[in-house]
Design an enzyme around this catalytic site. Structure first.
Site, mmCIF file in Angstrom:
data_model
loop_
_atom_site.group_PDB
_atom_site.id
_atom_site.type_symbol
_atom_site.label_atom_id
_atom_site.label_comp_id
_atom_site.label_asym_id
_atom_site.label_seq_id
_atom_site.Cartn_x
_atom_site.Cartn_y
_atom_site.Cartn_z
ATOM 1 N N HIS A 181 -28.837 20.292 12.904
ATOM 2 C CA HIS A 181 -30.027 20.324 12.060
ATOM 3 C C HIS A 181 -29.988 21.519 11.108
ATOM 4 C CE1 HIS A 181 -34.072 19.103 11.047
ATOM 5 N NE2 HIS A 181 -34.515 20.326 11.221
ATOM 6 N N SER A 222 -36.329 19.476 6.517
ATOM 7 C CA SER A 222 -36.969 19.201 7.795
ATOM 8 C C SER A 222 -38.404 18.732 7.550
ATOM 9 C CB SER A 222 -36.890 20.435 8.698
ATOM 10 O OG SER A 222 -37.154 20.104 10.045
ATOM 11 N N ASP A 260 -27.427 16.199 14.874
ATOM 12 C CA ASP A 260 -28.734 16.824 15.076
ATOM 13 C C ASP A 260 -29.200 16.675 16.529
ATOM 14 O OD1 ASP A 260 -31.329 17.812 14.851
ATOM 15 O OD2 ASP A 260 -31.651 16.881 12.894
#
Length: 315
Positions: A283, A112, A230
């Protein structure tokens, strides 16, 4: 107070060591991990990633980036802090580390927001130099929203309230981490004027930093993983440097950042080192299989520097 004055000298030394590394040395390069928003260097998931790296290439030294001494304060630092100062501290830590600083190069994986921060490390410091950089669900072209908070996570909810309400104030840009990679295509003037971090490492302002492009183009591989489902990072295509403005989407290779090679992506692509990959799930929903395959392909001994295979998703 952190100084970057010595880093060009350190980078030159590290690059010399990389160029003169013993070609038959089968010791795996060290791997640096930078965790994401709300995570910590000591989290079980991050520890498991380190174990997978070691299993893929036994003997690998794994270093987890930490922004603060304790896990609790490290997690808080993923929400609150000045990214430029945090990155300078990481640059200094890696340059002074007795193992990392003497390796011919290192490999790196960012999860991330840790992905764009490691890219910032490559562009701004790169001492020790990175060979291969893997990023998973990273926000390379910024975000317009972030849906990452549980109902009981008040640290996260407070950060998101600031992000949505006061993004471009100097107070927020100096203190709220996600605000420093916020980028709204419909308000680029504010972004270019006030962004503390992303506008700089993406070289989007009129004055370009040639070192950024040179350092990033010097990677063997930049591997960009996008999570297919995501809904946390908005837009998800930011993981591939794609510009999404409402219903209109512009792939990286059609953008000026690539065509004018602001940060070295075109040069890296021309030598076969820019990879676009997808992985199923939401995610940061990653399987051991995906990670192990990536670590086997792109990490390992210096002599095994990989250009990757042809199984690459195209823009």
């Amino acid at each position: 107070m952190y100084s970057l004055r010595a880093l060009p000298i350190l980078a030159s030394l590290a690059q010399f060591l990389a160029a003169t590394a013993e070609p038959n040395d089968d010791t795996p390069l060290p791997v640096v991990i930078w965790h994401g928003l709300g995570d910590t260097y000591a989290a079980e998931g991050i520890q498991q990633v380190g174990q997978l790296i070691e299993e893929a290439n036994p003997g690998t030294f794994v270093y987890n980036v930490r922004l603060a001494p304790s896990a609790e304060t490290d997690r808080r630092a993923t929400f609150y802090g000045n990214v430029t100062e945090q990155l300078a501290a990481v640059c200094a830590d890696l340059a002074a580390h007795p193992i990392l600083s003497t390796a011919p190069a290192i490999d790196a994986v960012g999860f991330s927001q840790g992905g764009q921060f490691l890219r910032g490390y490559v562009e701004r410091c790169n001492a020790p130099p990175v060979r291969n950089l893997l990023t998973f669900g990273s926000q390379h072209n910024g975000i317009v929203d972030y849906r990452a908070c549980s109902s009981s996570d008040w640290l996260c909810r407070g950060a998101m309230a600031l992000l949505h309400g006061n993004t471009w104030t100097s107070f927020v840009q100096a203190r709220l981490v996600p605000a420093q990679y916020f980028r709204d295509p419909q308000d680029l003037d504010s972004y270019l004027a006030y962004s503390n971090f992303l506008a700089d490492i993406n070289n989007e302002r009129p004055t370009k930093n040639a070192t950024y492009a040179r350092n990033l183009a010097g990677l063997d591989n930049l591997v960009l993983y996008l999570f297919e489902d995501d809904t946390t990072v908005i837009p998800k295509e930011t993981s591939w440097f794609e510009e999404v403005d409402g219903e209109e989407s512009t792939p990286l290779r059609a953008r000026k950042i690539y065509q004018e090679d602001w940060i070295g992506l075109r040069e890296l692509d021309r030598k076969g080192g820019l990879k676009f990959k997808t992985t199923p799930g939401e995610h940061m929903q990653l399987s051991d299989k995906v990670l192990s395959e990536a670590f086997t392909e792109y990490f390992g001994p210096y002599k095994a520097a990989s250009r990757g295979n042809d199984d690459v998703s195209e823009l």
